[in-house]
Design a protein around this motif. Structure first.
Motif, PDB file in Angstrom:
ATOM      1  N   LEU A  45       0.985  -1.293  -0.136  1.00  0.00           N
ATOM      2  CA  LEU A  45       0.064   0.228  -0.121  1.00  0.00           C
ATOM      3  C   LEU A  45       0.961   1.063   0.057  1.00  0.00           C
ATOM      4  CD1 LEU A  45      -3.086  -1.009   1.914  1.00  0.00           C
ATOM      5  CD2 LEU A  45      -2.836  -0.970   0.261  1.00  0.00           C
ATOM      6  N   GLN A  46       2.361   1.092   0.192  1.00  0.00           N
ATOM      7  CA  GLN A  46       2.755   2.554   0.014  1.00  0.00           C
ATOM      8  C   GLN A  46       3.206   2.881  -1.049  1.00  0.00           C
ATOM      9  OE1 GLN A  46       3.960   4.144   3.332  1.00  0.00           O
ATOM     10  NE2 GLN A  46       2.032   2.561   3.998  1.00  0.00           N
ATOM     11  N   PRO A  47       3.308   3.622  -1.526  1.00  0.00           N
ATOM     12  CA  PRO A  47       3.599   4.646  -2.750  1.00  0.00           C
ATOM     13  C   PRO A  47       4.483   4.095  -3.470  1.00  0.00           C
ATOM     14  CG  PRO A  47       3.376   6.714  -1.071  1.00  0.00           C
ATOM     15  CD  PRO A  47       3.150   5.354  -0.154  1.00  0.00           C
ATOM     16  N   HIS A  48       6.346   4.102  -2.959  1.00  0.00           N
ATOM     17  CA  HIS A  48       6.610   2.953  -2.933  1.00  0.00           C
ATOM     18  C   HIS A  48       6.338   1.835  -3.613  1.00  0.00           C
ATOM     19  CE1 HIS A  48       7.627   1.855   0.704  1.00  0.00           C
ATOM     20  NE2 HIS A  48       8.415   1.097   0.561  1.00  0.00           N
ATOM     21  N   GLN A  49       5.723   0.949  -2.852  1.00  0.00           N
ATOM     22  CA  GLN A  49       5.692  -0.707  -3.457  1.00  0.00           C
ATOM     23  C   GLN A  49       4.301  -0.013  -4.601  1.00  0.00           C
ATOM     24  OE1 GLN A  49       3.886  -1.606   0.275  1.00  0.00           O
ATOM     25  NE2 GLN A  49       6.039  -2.227   0.793  1.00  0.00           N
ATOM     26  N   LYS A  50       4.006   0.576  -5.254  1.00  0.00           N
ATOM     27  CA  LYS A  50       3.318   0.946  -6.197  1.00  0.00           C
ATOM     28  C   LYS A  50       4.010   0.053  -7.885  1.00  0.00           C
ATOM     29  CE  LYS A  50      -0.376   3.600  -9.144  1.00  0.00           C
ATOM     30  NZ  LYS A  50      -0.617   5.133  -8.951  1.00  0.00           N
ATOM     31  N   THR A  51       4.607   0.159  -7.878  1.00  0.00           N
ATOM     32  CA  THR A  51       5.124  -1.275  -9.097  1.00  0.00           C
ATOM     33  C   THR A  51       5.796  -2.435  -9.287  1.00  0.00           C
ATOM     34  OG1 THR A  51       6.899   0.719  -9.646  1.00  0.00           O
ATOM     35  CG2 THR A  51       5.168   0.957 -10.632  1.00  0.00           C
ATOM     36  N   TRP A  52       5.794  -2.069  -7.809  1.00  0.00           N
ATOM     37  CA  TRP A  52       6.704  -3.502  -7.377  1.00  0.00           C
ATOM     38  C   TRP A  52       5.887  -4.772  -8.129  1.00  0.00           C
ATOM     39  CZ3 TRP A  52       8.136  -4.324  -1.602  1.00  0.00           C
ATOM     40  CH2 TRP A  52       8.958  -2.519  -1.234  1.00  0.00           C
ATOM     41  N   LEU A  53       4.835  -5.525  -8.628  1.00  0.00           N
ATOM     42  CA  LEU A  53       4.504  -6.545  -9.107  1.00  0.00           C
ATOM     43  C   LEU A  53       4.775  -6.289 -10.557  1.00  0.00           C
ATOM     44  CD1 LEU A  53       0.768  -7.030  -7.456  1.00  0.00           C
ATOM     45  CD2 LEU A  53       2.666  -8.271  -7.203  1.00  0.00           C
TER      46      LEU A  53
END
Length: 94
Positions: A45-53
């Motif tokens: 849910l953190q902004p920096h995790q948005k593209t991890w997938l």
């Protein structure tokens, strides 16, 4: 953990660890040996995790979960298509 051990048909544990720490990659193998552990759960849910997938950051996770026999769950609004593509590539993990 005790409740999942006592009621394995009713309760389960979903493991969670920091996905962006290199040392976390070794944790997944030991999770399955913990009584009641059936899968993994990550909120992203953190902004920096948005593209991890979609950017390759978590490409190591799905094969590792598949080898360990752990189901995977990731939650974030708007992930249905991305999760669907990952699930198609790693049908051994749920």
């Amino acid at each position: 953990m005790e409740a999942a051990r006592q009621h394995p048909n009713r309760l389960a544990i979903l493991g969670n660890f920091p996905l962006d720490k290199p040392e976390s990659r070794t944790l997944i193998d030991g999770l399955k040996s913990r009584p009641g552990t059936k899968g993994l759960r990550f909120a992203l849910l953190q902004p920096h995790q948005k593209t991890w997938l979609s950017d390759g950051t978590l490409d190591w996770l799905w094969p590792a979960a598949e080898r360990a026999g752990l189901a995977g769950r990731a939650a974030r609004p708007g992930l249905l298509q991305v999760i669907g593509r990952i699930a198609e590539r790693h049908s051994g993990s749920s």
